[in-house]
Every structure is written in structure tokens, then in C-alpha cells.
Design a protein around this motif. Sequence first.
Motif, PDB file in Angstrom:
ATOM      1  N   ARG A  82     -23.257  27.677  95.078  1.00  0.00           N
ATOM      2  CA  ARG A  82     -24.494  26.922  94.928  1.00  0.00           C
ATOM      3  C   ARG A  82     -24.925  26.858  93.463  1.00  0.00           C
ATOM      4  O   ARG A  82     -25.319  25.799  92.956  1.00  0.00           O
ATOM      5  N   LEU A 130     -26.401  18.639  98.134  1.00  0.00           N
ATOM      6  CA  LEU A 130     -26.622  18.251  96.737  1.00  0.00           C
ATOM      7  C   LEU A 130     -27.984  17.586  96.571  1.00  0.00           C
ATOM      8  O   LEU A 130     -28.633  17.742  95.532  1.00  0.00           O
ATOM      9  N   LEU A 173     -16.853  26.079  92.033  1.00  0.00           N
ATOM     10  CA  LEU A 173     -17.341  24.885  92.720  1.00  0.00           C
ATOM     11  C   LEU A 173     -16.798  24.770  94.135  1.00  0.00           C
ATOM     12  O   LEU A 173     -17.437  24.181  95.011  1.00  0.00           O
ATOM     13  N   ARG A 178     -20.637  11.506  95.947  1.00  0.00           N
ATOM     14  CA  ARG A 178     -19.556  12.493  95.943  1.00  0.00           C
ATOM     15  C   ARG A 178     -18.582  12.242  97.086  1.00  0.00           C
ATOM     16  O   ARG A 178     -18.954  12.216  98.247  1.00  0.00           O
ATOM     17  N   TRP A 226     -22.705  24.370  91.443  1.00  0.00           N
ATOM     18  CA  TRP A 226     -23.056  22.968  91.648  1.00  0.00           C
ATOM     19  C   TRP A 226     -24.413  22.635  91.027  1.00  0.00           C
ATOM     20  O   TRP A 226     -24.600  21.551  90.467  1.00  0.00           O
ATOM     21  N   THR A 257     -21.853  15.042  99.574  1.00  0.00           N
ATOM     22  CA  THR A 257     -21.748  16.486  99.580  1.00  0.00           C
ATOM     23  C   THR A 257     -20.483  16.932 100.291  1.00  0.00           C
ATOM     24  O   THR A 257     -20.459  17.952 100.928  1.00  0.00           O
ATOM     25  N   ASP A 262     -18.106  24.258  99.627  1.00  0.00           N
ATOM     26  CA  ASP A 262     -18.702  23.242  98.759  1.00  0.00           C
ATOM     27  C   ASP A 262     -19.493  22.194  99.539  1.00  0.00           C
ATOM     28  O   ASP A 262     -20.063  21.285  98.942  1.00  0.00           O
ATOM     29  N   LEU A 270     -22.862  24.996 100.586  1.00  0.00           N
ATOM     30  CA  LEU A 270     -23.364  25.718  99.410  1.00  0.00           C
ATOM     31  C   LEU A 270     -24.112  26.982  99.822  1.00  0.00           C
ATOM     32  O   LEU A 270     -25.131  27.352  99.232  1.00  0.00           O
ATOM     33  N   ARG A 305     -23.856  22.121  87.299  1.00  0.00           N
ATOM     34  CA  ARG A 305     -23.190  20.842  87.028  1.00  0.00           C
ATOM     35  C   ARG A 305     -24.159  19.683  87.214  1.00  0.00           C
ATOM     36  O   ARG A 305     -24.220  18.769  86.392  1.00  0.00           O
TER      37      ARG A 305
END
Length: 246
Positions: free
Chosen positions: A66, A94, A218, A150, A69, A3, A57, A60, A72
Amino acid sequence: MSTHAPADEPARTAGRPSAGPPRSPSTPPSCTVDLSLPDAGAAYWEAAAETFDDEPDHGLRDRAVRAAWAARLRSWLPAGPVDLLDLGCGTGSLALLAAEQGHRVTGVDRSPRMIERARAKLAGRGAVLLTGDAAEPPVGERRFGAVLVRHVLWALPDPAAALRRWAGLLRPGGRLVLVEGRWGEADPIGLTAAELDVLVRPLAARVELADLSGDPALWGKEVHDERYALIADLAAPVCASVPDAS
């Protein structure tokens, strides 16, 4: 999925795990990364946990970020609920989105304070949050339907070995979701999409690249460096030291 999107200044661009020793000679030259990290050890991330979520990011907290993401993630992860392994999960932003979408989440991060914050976010969600090395996740014999990472792979000393390990943690037909980038314009660090594609192709039956640079929602701002996601469906079962627990 980690994240942690590196910010623009070099002091904020470190990947989550320790950069470790220099890459071995077996690492492809095209995948060599200049690891100009301030201090990517556990102590650095312990201290960073206090303000980590202040980045749009990371935390979030902004509704639009938020939502971007979440959308996605919904498109990248398998449609049905799966056992999801989030490596370098940080404070769990995330991981929480994935849990809200019905996935059964296990998160791993090397920083106990990051994991503490992730546990608070995911309280009541049935998530498992573990302190450990993303390159060698402490998950025993478990296998997963998807592995999300990530902004972690680029900082590992041997990305190819980490990818093989992660693929070995997937059930047949499982999915790798890798969010990475080549950050900064004057003195960039990270992995290009082309470099990561070379590493992943031998493991995958299908590879999809998604450009993320052109989506300011994002990041909470416009960005001009290379940011992307690589989504890979596993090919044949990968030979690894992890037996199938199913």
C-alpha cells in the motif's frame, strides 16, 4: 488508473473491460495484442469481485504494498488536489489512495459488484463511483485535471481511440497516468512501453516513463516481465465530443 495488476498465470491476466471485437485495420500493427482472455465480459468480473482484493496489488492490504503504491501515485498525480477520473477502478484501492491524498475522485468500472465494493471503501470520501465502460466513461460534460487508468488500455479493441477520448476529458494541461505492462514471459500479453509511447506522443507535450518491474514492493513479489507507468501532460486541447464544462 485501474486497480488490477494481472497475475502471472494466463487466466488472471485479463484487462478490466471486455476485450471486444478484433482491432480495426487502422490500429498500428505494432500495437496489436494477442487477447488470450478466459472471458473478459461483465459476468467474469462480477464473479471475480469476490476474491479480487486477494492479490497484493489489488487489495493493497499489505502495509508495504500500500505504501509503495501511495508513494508512486503521489509522484505521478498533480501536486494540488484535482478532479481525478479513475477508469477501470475495480474495487477502488487506488481511488482510495488518491482520495486520501486530497484528490476529488470519480471512478468508473463496468462491474456493478466492483463498484459496490469501491463505494464501501470510499464511503465518506465524497467520491463518485459509476458503472460504465472505461472506453466511453459516463461522465457527461465533466472535465478532469487527471485521468488514471491501470491495466485497462491493453485489452480495449481500439487503444488509440480510447486515448483520444480520455485526453478529451482532460482540462487544458491535464495529465494522463497509464499503468500498463507486457505480462508473462513464455506467452506474454499486453502493451510494451514502446508501443504505448507511440500512441500517446501525438497527444502530449511531455511524456515520462517509469519502470515498475524492478520494484517488488508494488507487486508483493519479484516480477520479471515488463511493467511500467506512462505519465503524459496534455499538449493542446484535444478535439473531442466533450465540451468544456468549466
